[in-house]
Enzyme design. Sequence first.
Site, PDB file in Angstrom:
ATOM      1  CB  CYS A   1      -1.247   0.084   1.067  1.00 54.73           C
ATOM      2  SG  CYS A   1      -1.907  -1.339   1.221  1.00 54.73           S
TER       3      CYS A   1
ATOM      4  CG  ASP B   1     -24.698   8.102 -11.967  1.00 51.68           C
ATOM      5  OD1 ASP B   1     -23.966   8.410 -11.750  1.00 51.68           O
ATOM      6  OD2 ASP B   1     -25.336   7.977 -13.249  1.00 51.68           O
TER       7      ASP B   1
END
Length: 220
Positions: free
Chosen positions: A45, A139
């Site tokens: 990470c 949206d």
Amino acid sequence: MALRIGDKAPDFEAETTHGRIRFHDWLGDGYGILFSHPKDFTPVCTTELGYLAKLEPEFKRRNVRVMGLSVDPVDAHERWRADIREVTGGDVQFPMIGDHDLHVAKLYEMLPAETAGTSEGRTAATNATVRTVYIIGPDKLIKAMLIYPMSSGRNFDEVLRLVDSIQLTASHKVATPVNWKHGEDVIIVPSVSDDEAKTRFPSGWTTVKPYLRVVPQPRG
């Protein structure tokens, strides 16, 4: 019920390295990427965050906002950011959620809803499923999901390519073929008749098969 492409991205409030945010308000009217990490100070990470920090201007140019998540508290993220900068040269400017109570990880089904407790005492192994990338549209619907194991670093060039495809195909009645990159030819979707295609693509297209019509990438 599991989250799927086309579902509304769950809204939430959370503490981040940029202060407290409400996710949908933060997204505004653009696209967003939410990507998660099982634990701070983990090797794979660390490399991912550094690379994405360098790539973030490309996402901004496409009106895409980036937000990370790790189950550790925000103050740990700030310390981790210094390590990331030292190791990779990438300075993380986008917000990172401190999901200490595991709320967002469970809301987005990265951890089972019945998972008890907080991040205290949990390890990367117990959070192994918190390795997801969500691409979310203006949206607020989920446009794509990618899930990776802890041992495999994510390819954020591919995430950027996927964003290009999603944005293009949202604006034009086309699909992108295998290994497509921005600027390459695309496919007219089967729902577009030849008569409609003449209007949409007046410069013409190449018919490989009746269901496979290739056309230069539309502009604008």
